[in-house]
Design an enzyme around this catalytic site. Structure first.
Site, PDB file in Angstrom:
ATOM      1  N   ARG A  91       0.853  -1.184   0.000  1.00 55.36           N
ATOM      2  CA  ARG A  91       0.000   0.000   0.000  1.00 55.36           C
ATOM      3  C   ARG A  91       0.890   1.235   0.000  1.00 55.36           C
ATOM      4  O   ARG A  91       1.868   1.309   0.756  1.00 55.36           O
ATOM      5  CB  ARG A  91      -0.904   0.029   1.240  1.00 55.36           C
ATOM      6  CG  ARG A  91      -1.787  -1.194   1.379  1.00 55.36           C
ATOM      7  CD  ARG A  91      -2.734  -1.373   0.221  1.00 55.36           C
ATOM      8  NE  ARG A  91      -3.673  -0.257   0.070  1.00 55.36           N
ATOM      9  CZ  ARG A  91      -4.462  -0.115  -1.004  1.00 55.36           C
ATOM     10  NH1 ARG A  91      -4.381  -0.949  -2.008  1.00 55.36           N
ATOM     11  NH2 ARG A  91      -5.305   0.898  -1.069  1.00 55.36           N
ATOM     12  N   ILE A  92       0.535   2.213  -0.813  1.00 54.85           N
ATOM     13  CA  ILE A  92       1.283   3.475  -0.794  1.00 54.85           C
ATOM     14  C   ILE A  92       0.788   4.306   0.379  1.00 54.85           C
ATOM     15  O   ILE A  92      -0.423   4.428   0.594  1.00 54.85           O
ATOM     16  CB  ILE A  92       1.091   4.235  -2.121  1.00 54.85           C
ATOM     17  CG1 ILE A  92       1.813   3.451  -3.236  1.00 54.85           C
ATOM     18  CG2 ILE A  92       1.638   5.655  -2.026  1.00 54.85           C
ATOM     19  CD1 ILE A  92       1.727   4.066  -4.602  1.00 54.85           C
ATOM     20  N   HIS A 109      13.375  -2.388  -1.141  1.00 59.31           N
ATOM     21  CA  HIS A 109      12.889  -2.267  -2.523  1.00 59.31           C
ATOM     22  C   HIS A 109      13.764  -3.138  -3.415  1.00 59.31           C
ATOM     23  O   HIS A 109      15.001  -3.072  -3.307  1.00 59.31           O
ATOM     24  CB  HIS A 109      12.945  -0.806  -2.964  1.00 59.31           C
ATOM     25  CG  HIS A 109      12.437  -0.579  -4.346  1.00 59.31           C
ATOM     26  ND1 HIS A 109      11.098  -0.606  -4.662  1.00 59.31           N
ATOM     27  CD2 HIS A 109      13.099  -0.329  -5.507  1.00 59.31           C
ATOM     28  CE1 HIS A 109      10.959  -0.390  -5.971  1.00 59.31           C
ATOM     29  NE2 HIS A 109      12.149  -0.223  -6.500  1.00 59.31           N
ATOM     30  N   GLN A 173      19.429 -12.123  -1.375  1.00 61.22           N
ATOM     31  CA  GLN A 173      20.203 -10.995  -0.849  1.00 61.22           C
ATOM     32  C   GLN A 173      19.364 -10.105   0.063  1.00 61.22           C
ATOM     33  O   GLN A 173      19.856  -9.576   1.057  1.00 61.22           O
ATOM     34  CB  GLN A 173      20.756 -10.163  -2.015  1.00 61.22           C
ATOM     35  CG  GLN A 173      21.771 -10.898  -2.862  1.00 61.22           C
ATOM     36  CD  GLN A 173      22.959 -11.375  -2.037  1.00 61.22           C
ATOM     37  OE1 GLN A 173      23.504 -10.631  -1.223  1.00 61.22           O
ATOM     38  NE2 GLN A 173      23.326 -12.636  -2.208  1.00 61.22           N
TER      39      GLN A 173
HETATM   40  C1  GRF Z   1      10.229  -8.605  -2.449  1.00 62.87           C
HETATM   41  O1  GRF Z   1      10.752  -8.516  -3.749  1.00 62.87           O
HETATM   42  C2  GRF Z   1      10.489  -7.294  -1.735  1.00 62.87           C
HETATM   43  O2  GRF Z   1      11.649  -6.637  -2.179  1.00 62.87           O
HETATM   44  C3  GRF Z   1       9.299  -6.476  -2.085  1.00 62.87           C
HETATM   45  O3  GRF Z   1       8.214  -7.405  -2.040  1.00 62.87           O
HETATM   46  C4  GRF Z   1       8.709  -8.689  -2.501  1.00 62.87           C
HETATM   47  C5  GRF Z   1       8.134  -9.790  -1.634  1.00 62.87           C
HETATM   48  O4  GRF Z   1       8.692  -9.652  -0.375  1.00 62.87           O
HETATM   49  N1  GRF Z   1       9.138  -5.389  -1.166  1.00 62.87           N
HETATM   50  P1  GRF Z   1       8.295 -10.712   0.810  1.00 62.87           P
HETATM   51  O5  GRF Z   1       8.688 -12.084   0.317  1.00 62.87           O
HETATM   52  O6  GRF Z   1       6.788 -10.613   1.013  1.00 62.87           O
HETATM   53  O7  GRF Z   1       9.094 -10.263   1.991  1.00 62.87           O
END
Ligand code: GRF
Length: 189
Positions: A91-92, A109, A173
């Site tokens: 969500r923004i 990100h 990473q």
């Molecule tokens: C990942 O690529 C993260 O960088 C982005 O959402 C994707 C899923 O993240 N913010 P997660 O597996 O739900 O932590």
């Protein structure tokens, strides 16, 4: 001990890495709450299995963004959160909410910011013919994916990469970068 709330929208793999780092003592903080805007987020089950309190603030249950964010803020405050980690939170957030947490809200990100703010970062890197990609942890400001950078991790882009294979390489990473960046942020380094 600093109390960290983690906001998710889906599987929460970064959330798991953060919680494990706090529970193992690698990061000097307590996981106070895992909160999702989506009641079906798989990360909620993982958080409960790790013994972390969970909450849902379903954005669809609110008439507008400020009302949703007031409910979000109330849950975070009730949990005694000192720091927020956005981890796959989709969500923004409005400048009004960011202002209440600026300087103590982090995000990860999946690109080497400032490149590829927004969505579909891996496909955009492939389309541009980049030879490397990666992820960035930054402080959240009112501008999307734009705050002070706390850490980055780089991976090679391979000739036969798809957005999916590249995302998987970057995600490995992310799980190392986010806890390390949070630890550094908390000890002020
Ligand atoms: C990942 O690529 C993260 O960088 C982005 O959402 C994707 C899923 O993240 N913010 P997660 O597996 O739900 O932590």
């Amino acid at each position: 001990m600093v109390r960290v709330a983690i906001l998710i929208s889906g599987g929460g793999s970064n959330m798991v890495a953060l919680v494990r780092a706090m529970q193992s003592g690698t990061v000097a903080a307590d996981p106070a709450l895992v909160l999702s805007n989506d009641p079906d987020a798989g990360g909620l089950t993982k958080a409960a299995e790790l013994g972390v309190p969970t909450a849902v603030v379903d954005h669809r249950a609110y008439p507008d963004r400020p009302a949703f964010e007031d409910a979000l803020h109330a849950e975070l405050t009730a949990a005694g959160a000192d720091v927020i980690c956005l981890a796959g939170f989709m969500r923004i957030l409005t400048p009004g909410f960011v202002a209440r947490w600026e300087g103590r809200m982090l995000n990860i990100h999946p690109s080497l910011l400032p490149k590829y703010k927004g969505l579909h970062t891996h496909q955009r890197a492939l389309d541009a013919g980049d030879t490397e990609a990666g992820c960035t942890v930054h402080l959240v400001t009112a501008a999307l994916d734009d705050g002070p950078i706390l850490g980055k991790a780089r991976v090679p882009v391979l000739p036969d990469d798809t957005a999916e294979t590249l995302a998987a390489r970057v995600l490995v990473q992310e799980h190392q970068l986010y806890p390390a960046a949070l630890a550094r942020f908390l000890d002020g380094s």
